[in-house]
Design a protein around this motif. Sequence first.
Motif, PDB file in Angstrom:
ATOM      1  N   GLY A 333       0.797  -1.327  -0.131  1.00 47.13           N
ATOM      2  CA  GLY A 333      -0.032   0.022  -0.023  1.00 47.13           C
ATOM      3  C   GLY A 333       0.726   1.192   0.089  1.00 47.13           C
ATOM      4  N   ASN A 334       2.256   1.001  -0.096  1.00 51.13           N
ATOM      5  CA  ASN A 334       3.037   2.506  -0.185  1.00 51.13           C
ATOM      6  C   ASN A 334       3.281   2.798  -1.579  1.00 51.13           C
ATOM      7  OD1 ASN A 334       3.554   2.047   2.539  1.00 51.13           O
ATOM      8  ND2 ASN A 334       5.104   0.371   2.067  1.00 51.13           N
ATOM      9  N   PRO A 335       3.592   3.890  -1.590  1.00 53.52           N
ATOM     10  CA  PRO A 335       4.060   4.349  -3.250  1.00 53.52           C
ATOM     11  C   PRO A 335       4.902   3.667  -3.666  1.00 53.52           C
ATOM     12  CG  PRO A 335       4.373   6.375  -1.498  1.00 53.52           C
ATOM     13  CD  PRO A 335       3.959   4.941  -0.700  1.00 53.52           C
ATOM     14  N   LEU A 336       5.118   3.775  -5.077  1.00 55.58           N
ATOM     15  CA  LEU A 336       5.899   2.787  -6.227  1.00 55.58           C
ATOM     16  C   LEU A 336       7.438   3.029  -5.800  1.00 55.58           C
ATOM     17  CD1 LEU A 336       3.904   2.820  -9.156  1.00 55.58           C
ATOM     18  CD2 LEU A 336       3.870   1.244  -7.479  1.00 55.58           C
ATOM     19  N   GLY A 337       7.511   4.244  -5.123  1.00 55.35           N
ATOM     20  CA  GLY A 337       9.180   4.679  -5.000  1.00 55.35           C
ATOM     21  C   GLY A 337       9.100   6.072  -4.666  1.00 55.35           C
ATOM     22  N   THR A 338      10.093   6.793  -5.091  1.00 54.87           N
ATOM     23  CA  THR A 338      10.534   8.098  -4.868  1.00 54.87           C
ATOM     24  C   THR A 338      11.132   8.717  -6.192  1.00 54.87           C
ATOM     25  OG1 THR A 338      10.915   7.996  -2.503  1.00 54.87           O
ATOM     26  CG2 THR A 338      11.649   9.932  -3.661  1.00 54.87           C
ATOM     27  N   GLY A 339      10.637   9.765  -6.816  1.00 49.20           N
ATOM     28  CA  GLY A 339      11.117  10.466  -7.988  1.00 49.20           C
ATOM     29  C   GLY A 339      12.382  11.175  -7.622  1.00 49.20           C
ATOM     30  N   GLU A 340      12.958  11.490  -9.008  1.00 42.05           N
ATOM     31  CA  GLU A 340      14.220  12.222  -8.751  1.00 42.05           C
ATOM     32  C   GLU A 340      14.084  13.714  -7.792  1.00 42.05           C
ATOM     33  OE1 GLU A 340      13.006  11.353 -11.784  1.00 42.05           O
ATOM     34  OE2 GLU A 340      14.667  10.731 -13.229  1.00 42.05           O
ATOM     35  N   ASP A 341      12.987  14.021  -7.922  1.00 34.76           N
ATOM     36  CA  ASP A 341      12.774  15.375  -7.140  1.00 34.76           C
ATOM     37  C   ASP A 341      12.373  14.966  -5.664  1.00 34.76           C
ATOM     38  OD1 ASP A 341       9.926  14.224  -7.244  1.00 34.76           O
ATOM     39  OD2 ASP A 341       9.104  15.808  -8.305  1.00 34.76           O
ATOM     40  N   ALA A 344       6.812  11.464  -3.810  1.00 36.65           N
ATOM     41  CA  ALA A 344       6.329   9.882  -3.845  1.00 36.65           C
ATOM     42  C   ALA A 344       5.620  10.001  -5.365  1.00 36.65           C
ATOM     43  CB  ALA A 344       5.302   9.710  -2.927  1.00 36.65           C
ATOM     44  N   VAL A 345       6.211   8.556  -5.897  1.00 37.06           N
ATOM     45  CA  VAL A 345       5.672   8.237  -7.042  1.00 37.06           C
ATOM     46  C   VAL A 345       4.581   7.137  -7.105  1.00 37.06           C
ATOM     47  CG1 VAL A 345       6.136   7.052  -9.260  1.00 37.06           C
ATOM     48  CG2 VAL A 345       7.808   8.431  -8.212  1.00 37.06           C
ATOM     49  N   TYR A 346       3.340   7.646  -7.649  1.00 38.29           N
ATOM     50  CA  TYR A 346       2.338   6.565  -7.502  1.00 38.29           C
ATOM     51  C   TYR A 346       1.849   6.094  -8.893  1.00 38.29           C
ATOM     52  CZ  TYR A 346       1.207   7.607  -2.675  1.00 38.29           C
ATOM     53  OH  TYR A 346       1.385   7.759  -1.460  1.00 38.29           O
ATOM     54  N   GLU A 347       2.180   6.575 -10.005  1.00 35.22           N
ATOM     55  CA  GLU A 347       1.858   6.443 -11.382  1.00 35.22           C
ATOM     56  C   GLU A 347       2.965   5.613 -12.050  1.00 35.22           C
ATOM     57  OE1 GLU A 347       0.619  10.055 -13.106  1.00 35.22           O
ATOM     58  OE2 GLU A 347      -1.411   9.558 -12.816  1.00 35.22           O
ATOM     59  N   VAL A 348       2.713   4.522 -12.676  1.00 36.33           N
ATOM     60  CA  VAL A 348       3.810   3.727 -13.338  1.00 36.33           C
ATOM     61  C   VAL A 348       4.684   4.528 -14.294  1.00 36.33           C
ATOM     62  CG1 VAL A 348       4.217   1.842 -14.915  1.00 36.33           C
ATOM     63  CG2 VAL A 348       2.485   1.520 -12.949  1.00 36.33           C
ATOM     64  N   LYS A 349       3.842   5.486 -15.041  1.00 32.62           N
ATOM     65  CA  LYS A 349       4.725   6.161 -16.108  1.00 32.62           C
ATOM     66  C   LYS A 349       5.627   7.387 -15.549  1.00 32.62           C
ATOM     67  CE  LYS A 349       1.253  10.131 -16.254  1.00 32.62           C
ATOM     68  NZ  LYS A 349       0.300  10.775 -16.989  1.00 32.62           N
ATOM     69  N   GLU A 350       5.394   7.390 -14.141  1.00 30.78           N
ATOM     70  CA  GLU A 350       6.487   8.345 -13.392  1.00 30.78           C
ATOM     71  C   GLU A 350       7.697   7.584 -12.969  1.00 30.78           C
ATOM     72  OE1 GLU A 350       6.421  11.563 -13.277  1.00 30.78           O
ATOM     73  OE2 GLU A 350       4.467  11.483 -14.225  1.00 30.78           O
ATOM     74  N   THR A 351       7.854   6.201 -13.277  1.00 29.61           N
ATOM     75  CA  THR A 351       8.948   5.276 -13.018  1.00 29.61           C
ATOM     76  C   THR A 351       9.821   4.977 -14.290  1.00 29.61           C
ATOM     77  OG1 THR A 351       7.885   3.163 -13.681  1.00 29.61           O
ATOM     78  CG2 THR A 351       7.343   4.148 -11.335  1.00 29.61           C
TER      79      THR A 351
END
Length: 637
Positions: A333-341, A344-351
Amino acid sequence: MKSHRKKYRMAGIFIILVICGLALVLYRNSNTRRYEEGQLEIIVNGTDKARYAPKEEAAITVTVRNVMEETADDILLDMKVYHLDQVVYSEQQDLALKPGEEKELALKWQTPDSDYQGYLICLQVTDGKGNCISQDTVGIDVSSDWLKFPRYGYLCDYGEDEAAEEIIGQMNRYHINAIEYYDWHALHHEPLPPEVTRQSLGVWEDWSGRKIYGETVRDYIQYAHDRNMVNMAYNMIYAGTDSFVKDAGGNPTEAAGWQIYFAPDNERGEGMFTFKMGSSPSGNGNLYFMNPLNPDWQKHIFSQENHIFEVLDFDGWHGDTVGEWGKMTDASGNPLGTGEDGEAVYEVKETYRQFLNAAKDALGERYLSFNPVGAQGIEQVNTSNADVLYTEFWPWDQDRNGVPYNTYQSLATEIERTMEESKTYSADGKGKSLVVKAYINYYKTTGTLNAPGVLLCDAAVYAAGGSRLEIGSGNHMLHVEYYPDDDIPMGDELQEAMVKLADFTVAYENLLRDGQYTTENRVEIAGYQVSKNGQSDTIWSYTRADGEYEMLHLINLLGTDNEWRDERGKKEAPAYVENLAVKYYTERDVAQVQMASFSLDGGKSRELPFEKGEDADGRYITFEVPSLAYWDMVYMK
């Protein structure tokens, strides 16, 4: 007196010699046979490679045919090589053909040392007076690698009896320089079964139960390498099948913890994110999607992809997705990860950018191409280290400004953006040429594919600086997303046009996708409605430029609409028009105007007379375009 007589005699002898010489020339010309069009034929069979390194020898095979019942022994084969409008090489050889005789000739050309250049070879059968009886043309790409001008094709059948050499040879005629091997693997999470080795390739099944013969895959790769084609192993970047997330007893595996789930506030679904592919004899008919930013998944899939290269001589990985489905979480249930900024990243396209950069590091010298389906997240891919940019368009997807990808203009705009955004990440700083996949006759179930829909879409894509993935498995053309269903053939008209279009886009690659940018030059055509954005029932005046040339692309939408999706193959050919009086506004000092078209004179350039003028709207030139079928390119120096 004697001196004068001697002079008169010498003058008389000279006049007699001149008269005799003229008589001999007249006699020879009077005896030079005149041939009618169709009595002799020349057809280019193809070149030995899809791409040539600078200074590499190119081999061109042609067939010359005498269809008469008389001997033709006073003819010549004339070969000229053009770079744009300039002849860079020429040669001639004598020909003689018996009645009904057919000869296959092998011609050679030493390519120049300039890199990333396109050429057009024109081959003519001429009579003794230099009159052309028959001609054909072929494009030549001289590039040290394929990345600047990618020309993607595909394969999807790997049975025991595939005619691999013949199929690759057919694709070579379209100058395809890279091949996507679609569904060649066993499972997405395990492309090669453990028992498959380089020494014992064996046979395996894909998810649907199709038999994949390892030796067939190997043969395709070898024949493609012989033609200077690159081989890309297709696989999704984040998919596993049933056996990856459940063990034999139906219990969750470690990989089940790497999956992604619909976020609670995502209205598009709930629970784990899965796709059902279809019935599978092995029970692997479902896809389960992993978190691209999960380090354990990355370690697994990168290891699997690199293992492929140990067994088969693939050149790289063609990564795929199923598009963007909104807000997701990991298995906890956590975010997919952390972006370069740091967000938190929740959308696959942001990975995508992080994943692709990690994949490129893991692949080393191998190539990486990637498909952000629907162009969702394409801005991340454009600014990644992926070698080749590629996307599968659907008319219901929208760009980052909310504009649907349903028109020719919408495709052109995304190609332009891609070129601009990827400049920093391209080898020459000019940007990367987007490979476009678009299923035009999607619901066509009988007959042949519809030429107008295909050719207009291709014109829009190539004029904008992109290219297409559409030809593969020999002479097949994609019309649906599951490649083995590419069972609607091209008709003879479309197949012939696609060969000429392939030649044209190779010959003029330096004017189409070599750092050009879009301009707003005003264009008027007497008696016709002109649009700058490809409106229906107009002539689309699409203007481009670079440091040396200005290009005016005339794309014919007269009598037809501007939507690229011709689902049932009903789109009519645009109205053919002639003698177009063009007024083109430009502040540049134009010295020469040339025109070329894939559907006219084998793609050869022809110079257009022009006049200069000035009015309240600025400086302009006027010229006449002889005809417009689908797409003409006027280029001004």
